[in-house]
Design an enzyme around this catalytic site. Structure first.
Site, short mmCIF file in Angstrom:
data_model
loop_
_atom_site.label_atom_id
_atom_site.label_comp_id
_atom_site.label_asym_id
_atom_site.label_seq_id
_atom_site.Cartn_x
_atom_site.Cartn_y
_atom_site.Cartn_z
N HIS A 1 0.80 -1.16 -0.06
CA HIS A 1 0.02 0.03 -0.06
C HIS A 1 0.87 1.29 -0.17
CE1 HIS A 1 0.95 0.11 4.23
NE2 HIS A 1 0.53 1.37 4.24
C1 UD1 Z 1 -2.08 5.49 6.03
C2 UD1 Z 1 -0.85 5.81 6.56
C3 UD1 Z 1 0.28 4.89 6.86
C4 UD1 Z 1 -0.38 3.38 7.26
C5 UD1 Z 1 -1.53 2.98 6.45
C6 UD1 Z 1 -2.42 1.84 6.82
C7 UD1 Z 1 -0.43 8.31 6.41
C8 UD1 Z 1 0.29 9.20 5.73
N1 UD1 Z 1 -0.37 7.07 6.05
O1 UD1 Z 1 -1.64 5.07 4.54
O2 UD1 Z 1 1.14 5.19 7.53
O3 UD1 Z 1 0.46 2.46 7.38
O4 UD1 Z 1 -2.49 4.13 6.66
O5 UD1 Z 1 -3.23 1.35 6.02
O6 UD1 Z 1 -1.15 8.79 7.18
N2 UD1 Z 1 -9.06 4.71 1.25
C9 UD1 Z 1 -10.39 4.36 1.03
N3 UD1 Z 1 -11.01 3.84 2.24
C10 UD1 Z 1 -10.47 3.93 3.52
C11 UD1 Z 1 -9.22 4.47 3.77
C12 UD1 Z 1 -8.37 4.97 2.49
O7 UD1 Z 1 -10.80 4.30 -0.06
O8 UD1 Z 1 -11.17 3.62 4.37
C13 UD1 Z 1 -8.11 5.40 -0.10
C14 UD1 Z 1 -8.64 6.56 -0.24
O9 UD1 Z 1 -8.62 6.88 -1.61
C15 UD1 Z 1 -7.12 7.23 0.14
C16 UD1 Z 1 -6.36 6.09 -0.03
O10 UD1 Z 1 -7.04 4.87 0.09
O11 UD1 Z 1 -6.90 8.27 -0.65
C17 UD1 Z 1 -5.07 6.27 0.90
O12 UD1 Z 1 -5.49 6.51 2.27
P1 UD1 Z 1 -4.62 7.41 3.42
O13 UD1 Z 1 -5.32 7.31 4.67
O14 UD1 Z 1 -4.48 8.65 2.78
O15 UD1 Z 1 -3.25 6.47 3.36
P2 UD1 Z 1 -2.87 4.93 3.25
O16 UD1 Z 1 -2.15 4.76 2.19
O17 UD1 Z 1 -4.13 4.41 3.85
#
Ligand code: UD1
Length: 358
Positions: free
Chosen positions: A203
């Site tokens: 991820h």
């Molecule tokens: C975040 C953390 C990372 C952690 C990870 C665990 C930061 C910078 N990164 O990364 O340290 O290891 O979480 O998973 O805070 N999205 C969904 N549904 C959700 C959540 C996210 O669709 O419930 C999608 C969205 O399009 C979003 C993308 O996933 O833009 C990434 O989510 P985000 O929380 O920005 O960062 P992670 O890659 O999950």
């Protein structure tokens, strides 16, 4: 003491579960969910399975750019703090929720405790590294999972308020490994035989947002010669779909939705090897005694590599394939993440702090 705990992303739900249980014996906890992760399989299932109390506040920040996400959390946490007037705040790990929560509290002169302090990848291109460094420098209580973390802080001049308590994920795993093995039916559901499959998670932006890296990883997995179970993070699903790769994956790759903690533990426990770019999963693989192949060039969990149970291969196809075929650690493991009871040790520090506050 009245303590505000900030959680928002999947690994934080896992870390807060054992600590919240301990904390509530002696203190009043106000639980804040920022809403960084919001899909039911990224959030709700963890609260149910790990019996985490219902959040007192849900900030609904959702997805967005780093600035927007961090800014929204900062503003909304500040409102909670104004209303609750807590004695301290607890933040976990290295996400945008961690930094924003800590910053809101520090600016209001509220004591900040950082669980999983002192970790460093020394890679500033990772958003998590920026979050870690900044959070540590505005925290007064630094709960370190490893001796390496204590040394990292000392190198940055942080020596006061540092508590090497061990890792709360050891507690989470200890409480749930047996439950997972009793309750989870994931191996049956996926028709898997113990130790005859691999598990992979990807991820990190360095692997997902970079097409060549993602293609290289997927290509290597296609050469594994056994089933590769791939619980897909929403970010990775989006990029695989954007790159038109999702429907043409090699046939041995079994894509599934993100799993809850119990199914994931059971799946990892039964795997021959685990491939991941997650920090938490490198640790869990180590604690479960499953060889870990890390799809990154660096790691915060250097002890797992030094101990011979983790190998760093980045997104290099040849190295990944070689590790899938050859990497077979056999030696015994040290207790690099401390013994069970980190949650209790953290609360003991808070108890003594509480006595000095009141
Ligand atoms: C975040 C953390 C990372 C952690 C990870 C665990 C930061 C910078 N990164 O990364 O340290 O290891 O979480 O998973 O805070 N999205 C969904 N549904 C959700 C959540 C996210 O669709 O419930 C999608 C969205 O399009 C979003 C993308 O996933 O833009 C990434 O989510 P985000 O929380 O920005 O960062 P992670 O890659 O999950």
């Amino acid at each position: 003491m009245k303590i505000v705990s900030i959680v928002g992303a999947r690994p934080q739900f896992i870390k807060c579960a054992p600590l919240s249980r301990e904390l509530r014996k002696n203190h009043q906890e106000v639980l804040v969910h920022t809403g960084q992760h919001y899909d039911p399989e990224m959030s709700g299932i963890f609260f149910r399975e790990l019996q985490i109390p219902k959040p007192d506040y849900h900030l609904d920040v959702g997805s967005g750019s780093h600035g927007k996400q961090t800014g929204l959390i900062l503003a909304r946490v500040e409102e909670v703090l104004e209303r609750e007037q807590p004695d301290m705040m607890l933040v976990y790990g290295d996400t945008n929720s961690t930094l924003a929560g800590a910053l809101a509290a520090a600016k209001m002169h509220i004591l900040v405790g950082h669980v999983e302090a002192g970790l460093r990848s020394f890679d500033q291109s990772m958003p998590e590294e920026i979050n870690r460094v900044l959070t540590d420098h505005i925290s007064e209580l630094l709960f370190c999972p490893t001796e390496t973390a204590v040394r990292n802080l000392a190198h940055e001049g942080i020596t006061g308020g540092v508590h090497p308590v061990g890792d709360v994920m050891v507690d989470a795993l200890h409480f749930n490994r047996g439950v997972a093995s009793d309750k989870s039916r994931i191996l049956e559901r996926l028709e898997l035989e113990e130790k005859a499959y691999l598990v992979v998670t990807v991820h990190r932006p360095a692997n997902t947002d970079n097409r060549a890296n993602l293609e290289s990883i997927i290509g290597a997995l296609g050469e594994a010669g056994c089933p590769v179970i791939f619980p897909l993070h929403p970010r990775t699903r989006k990029y695989l779909s954007d790159y038109a790769m999702l429907d043409v994956l090699p046939v041995n790759i079994v894509v599934i939705e993100p799993l809850g903690y119990l199914d994931m533990l059971r799946l990892m426990d039964g795997a021959e090897k685990i491939l991941t770019d997650s920090g938490g999963i490198q640790k869990e693989a180590y604690l479960l005694g499953v060889p870990c192949i890390t799809l990154r060039e660096n790691t915060e969990w250097v002890e797992t590599v030094e101990d011979g149970w983790n190998v760093l291969v980045g997104a290099n196809r040849g190295k990944i394939v070689e590790a899938i075929r050859e990497f077979a650690p056999a030696g015994s493991q040290r207790e690099v993440f401390g013994t069970v009871g980190a949650s209790g040790r953290i609360v003991a520090v808070l108890d003594s702090k509480g006595n000095s506050v009141h």
